[in-house]
Scaffold this motif. Structure first.
Motif, mmCIF file in Angstrom:
data_model
loop_
_atom_site.group_PDB
_atom_site.id
_atom_site.type_symbol
_atom_site.label_atom_id
_atom_site.label_comp_id
_atom_site.label_asym_id
_atom_site.label_seq_id
_atom_site.Cartn_x
_atom_site.Cartn_y
_atom_site.Cartn_z
ATOM 1 N N VAL A 263 0.856 -1.186 0.000
ATOM 2 C CA VAL A 263 0.000 0.000 0.000
ATOM 3 C C VAL A 263 0.894 1.237 0.000
ATOM 4 C CG1 VAL A 263 -1.926 -1.121 1.198
ATOM 5 C CG2 VAL A 263 -0.133 0.006 2.530
ATOM 6 N N THR A 301 -4.404 8.420 0.500
ATOM 7 C CA THR A 301 -5.000 7.466 -0.436
ATOM 8 C C THR A 301 -5.711 6.339 0.307
ATOM 9 O OG1 THR A 301 -3.258 7.887 -2.073
ATOM 10 C CG2 THR A 301 -4.523 5.854 -2.323
ATOM 11 N N THR A 303 -7.081 2.539 -0.239
ATOM 12 C CA THR A 303 -6.928 1.398 -1.135
ATOM 13 C C THR A 303 -7.926 0.324 -0.743
ATOM 14 O OG1 THR A 303 -4.548 1.858 -1.306
ATOM 15 C CG2 THR A 303 -5.320 -0.283 -2.097
ATOM 16 N N LYS A 314 -6.186 -6.384 -4.990
ATOM 17 C CA LYS A 314 -6.406 -4.936 -5.059
ATOM 18 C C LYS A 314 -7.493 -4.616 -6.081
ATOM 19 C CE LYS A 314 -4.081 -0.590 -6.182
ATOM 20 N NZ LYS A 314 -2.792 0.034 -6.579
ATOM 21 N N GLN A 317 -8.077 2.532 -5.963
ATOM 22 C CA GLN A 317 -7.620 3.533 -4.999
ATOM 23 C C GLN A 317 -8.338 4.845 -5.260
ATOM 24 O OE1 GLN A 317 -3.298 3.481 -5.659
ATOM 25 N NE2 GLN A 317 -3.029 2.362 -3.743
#
Length: 377
Positions: A263, A301, A303, A314, A317
């Protein structure tokens, strides 16, 4: 005669501790004159946007993991750690050594103190409402017995020689996970014959494990690792390097780390949805750095990861606030609350069509929000 049934949804309690005396200005720590008091904001997230139930003056600080506040399942009791005061005469921040117990059932709410002998970091309640815990910078865990609005400090359990950080009970209430901030790894404590004890088991993490969250399905725990920025008295310039989140399988003992997720830098907060389907990491991502630092950014940010077939993937974001702190899911796992520290706001996000999106709705709070937790689920 027809009787209309009225559905009443239970409250989804969330608390935000807010540091009123501190303000980050272009990456620098400042303590303005005539600052507002530190506060605890109590929210009900069962409705959208969440509603503010009440605000209570407490003593709190941004220094430490954003899990220095907790609320019981019934919403009647809160705990607040990380008490700090700023001495303007000496220009020094004072770290106090007491835990605050907030009786939210009283009108108005009352605040009492329990002396710990060390500066407290994170606090957590278990789902049963019988136990709570506070971690301290002296490497000790303090279990707490909860009976109604009475909180009793039990023994000190020494599990490290340096600072501890986040803490979370497993869903079944039989284990406690504690971040070994300066020594790395997670310590596992077990409930044995009505007493908490260090099992001796340690789970691998990244550098400087910080916050911990567990899923309500009894399967997963997640740990944010804030990297070199989280170590005591680290020397040298940091440039916004990537850090990590650890995924731990807690469905069976011994617990094991099964994945390390990359991250952006300094993931202050991490949360897993109650159903174990989603992970959100809140990274400062360079928004705390000085203007001349090559890694500086205007905002942090968020995520989003999806948990699929036993591992995290993932998804996307999105931007959040400047030097943001804690993050939590709503009870239904569809919404996310994030603390925007510099802006003195709580940001509201949603998962829509399998992705995280910004609702662009904000809740104003008094001071810079610094710790955020939901009631155990």
């Amino acid at each position: 005669m027809l009787l209309a049934a009225q559905s009443v949804s239970a409250a989804d309690w969330v608390v935000s501790a807010n540091d009123g005396k501190y303000q980050r200005v272009q990456g620098r720590d400042t303590y303005p004159d005539n600052a507002k008091p530190d506060t605890l904001t109590v929210l009900d997230a069962s409705v959208l946007p969440p509603t503010v139930n009440q605000t209570v003056e407490v003593e709190n600080g941004i220094q430490g993991p954003p899990q220095a506040a907790a609320i019981s399942t019934d919403g009647k009791l809160a705990l607040v750690a990380a008490p700090t005061r700023y001495d303007s005469a000496t220009q020094q921040l004072q770290m106090d050594t007491f835990l605050q117990v907030v009786d939210l059932s009283a009108k108005p709410a009352t605040v009492s103190r329990i002396e710990l002998g060390s500066h407290p970091q994170a606090v957590a309640f278990d789902r049963s409402g019988h136990w709570a815990v506070v971690t301290c910078v002296d490497g000790g865990v303090r279990p707490l017995r909860v009976e109604g609005n009475k909180v009793t400090l039990l023994d000190r359990i020494g599990i490290a020689g340096k600072r501890l950080a986040g803490a979370a009970f497993t869903h079944d209430g039989q284990h406690l996970l504690v971040s070994l901030r300066d020594e790395s790894g997670v310590a596992v404590l077990n409930l044995v014959d009505g007493h908490w004890a260090d099992s001796g088991d340690r789970v691998s993490t990244g550098v400087a494990p910080y916050t911990i969250d567990v899923s309500s399905d009894g399967h997963w725990a997640v740990v944010s690792n804030v990297g070199l920025a989280g170590l005591a008295n680290y020397k040298g310039r940091l440039l916004g390097d990537a850090d990590s989140v650890t995924l731990i399988d807690v469905s069976k003992t011994p617990f094991r780390a099964v994945q390390q997720l990359t991250v952006p830098s300094v993931p202050e907060g991490v949360a897993i949805s109650p159903d174990g389907k989603w992970i959100v990491a809140q990274s400062i991502d360079g928004s705390n750095l000085l203007p001349d630092n090559p890694g500086v950014k205007a905002h942090g940010t968020l995520t989003l990861f999806a948990l699929r077939d036993g591992h995290a993937v993932k998804v996307n974001q999105v931007a959040d606030g400047n030097s943001s702190q804690g993050v939590v899911f709503s009870a239904d796992g569809k919404h996310v609350i994030v603390q925007f520290n510099v802006e003195h706001q709580l940001g509201l996000y949603s998962i829509e069509n399998g992705k995280l999106v910004d609702s662009n709705k904000r809740i104003e709070v008094s001071g810079g929000p610094s710790s955020l937790r939901s009631a155990p689920r």
